[in-house]
Enzyme design. Structure first.
Site, short mmCIF file in Angstrom:
data_model
loop_
_atom_site.label_atom_id
_atom_site.label_comp_id
_atom_site.label_asym_id
_atom_site.label_seq_id
_atom_site.Cartn_x
_atom_site.Cartn_y
_atom_site.Cartn_z
N SER A 62 112.99 -8.71 125.48
CA SER A 62 112.80 -7.29 125.18
C SER A 62 111.34 -6.90 125.30
CB SER A 62 113.30 -6.99 123.76
OG SER A 62 114.65 -7.37 123.60
N SER A 63 110.46 -7.65 124.67
CA SER A 63 109.02 -7.36 124.74
C SER A 63 108.49 -7.50 126.15
CB SER A 63 108.24 -8.28 123.80
OG SER A 63 108.65 -8.11 122.46
N TYR A 151 120.93 -15.38 122.70
CA TYR A 151 120.11 -14.30 122.15
C TYR A 151 121.05 -13.26 121.55
CZ TYR A 151 116.32 -10.77 122.00
OH TYR A 151 115.40 -9.84 121.60
N LYS A 179 118.74 -17.29 119.02
CA LYS A 179 117.70 -16.37 118.55
C LYS A 179 118.42 -15.20 117.93
CE LYS A 179 113.89 -13.43 120.23
NZ LYS A 179 114.25 -12.20 119.52
N GLY A 223 108.10 -10.11 118.99
CA GLY A 223 107.23 -9.28 119.80
C GLY A 223 105.94 -8.90 119.11
#
Length: 320
Positions: A62-63, A151, A179, A223
């Protein structure tokens, strides 16, 4: 072979799980002034974190704006990371994408590039059944010899990982962990109970890092770690030493910063603006993620100053 049919020692011999425990930074995307992936900036950012002493990097999540990049761009990013710090840090390549075909291609590339593990969200956009998500993940798992980390981030994918599917996936040799970025630490604890002691659970919500660790997480991937890695390293060291009051103090400082970051239209825009003030240029986030506006520059400066003060205090306490 089912996980229950072998001992922990055998599993540890298959993959070194220790290399995935601790502070793993979710790497930000790096672009040039025209918005193109900038491999040199990727390398500089990766080196920045290696010098801070983190355990590893999570690339293309995502980051890292992986879902906003082409497969070719994601490969360039991973290759740059591997060239710069692949021999020093644990590198987890997020290979999830909308299609299984593209995800498998990215998984194979990650193996050839030398990544330590692959990871993936469920396929996005379509509402998928558990059977569809299982098949999506299984195609990636079977395409390489790398360990796989699920994830779980239902707030963005819309898919809620249920206990029966997790148990089925965790029974496979190559599925080493999850995660978990959902907000429930109870769910984190339940996932750990389902997977067992040799199944990694990596905390996702940065504001709950200490809570996750205290209830069973083996480490974390985040993040906001990227703008204050020293503070997360401090929480981790306090936790390992049993200094819970001290760890809570630093987690509260972290949460103060996170609250500030979330006050901007885009978390990723805010994080990149802070990094710029720290001397590391990543460019702006890719639209539709918004950069920090000129009107908000003053607030970013104040947030940067606050991070700097907390970081200096954390480093001073280590030296003391």
């Amino acid at each position: 072979m089912n996980r229950s049919m072998r001992g922990k020692e055998e599993m540890m011999n298959m993959f070194d799980l220790e290399k995935f425990k601790g502070i793993i930074v979710a790497l930000y995307a790096c672009y040039d002034e025209e918005g193109n992936v900038d491999a040199l900036r990727v390398k500089k950012l990766a080196r920045h974190y290696a010098d801070k002493g983190v355990k590893g990097l999570y690339v293309g999540g995502s980051s890292g704006e992986g879902m906003l990049q082409t497969a070719a761009e994601r490969k360039v990013v991973l290759e740059a990371v591997m060239e710069e710090v692949g021999s020093e840090l644990t590198i987890i390549a997020h290979v999830g994408s909308a299609s299984t075909r593209e995800s498998v291609g990215l998984a194979k590339h990650a193996e050839s590039a030398g990544a330590d593990a692959i990871s993936a969200v469920p396929a996005i956009y379509y509402r998928l059944s558990p059977a569809s998500v299982e098949r999506h993940w299984q195609e990636m798992i079977d395409s390489t010899s790398l360990p796989f980390i699920i994830y779980h981030i239902p707030q963005t994918t819309g898919f809620q990982l249920q206990a029966d599917l997790l148990a089925k996936m965790a029974a496979q040799d190559k599925v080493i962990g999850v995660k978990i970025s959902s907000e429930s630490t109870y769910e984190l604890q339940q996932f750990k109970a389902i997977g067992g002691p040799d199944f990694l659970v990596l905390n996702g919500p940065d504001e709950q890092y200490l809570a996750g660790r205290s209830i069973g997480a083996d480490g974390g991937i985040g993040g906001t770690y990227g703008v204050m890695p020293e503070l997360f390293l401090k929480v981790e060291s306090c936790y390992r030493e049993g200094l819970m009051d001290e760890a809570r103090k630093w987690q509260f400082n972290i949460n103060e910063i996170i609250k500030g970051l979330l006050s901007f239209p885009s978390l990723y825009g805010a994080c990149k603006a802070v990094l710029r003030l720290q001397g590391v240029e990543c460019g702006e986030p890719r639209l539709p993620l918004l950069p920090v506006s000129d009107a908000d520059h003053g607030r970013i400066v104040l947030l940067h100053k606050q991070i700097h003060e907390y970081t200096e205090a954390a480093l001073a306490s280590v030296k003391a």
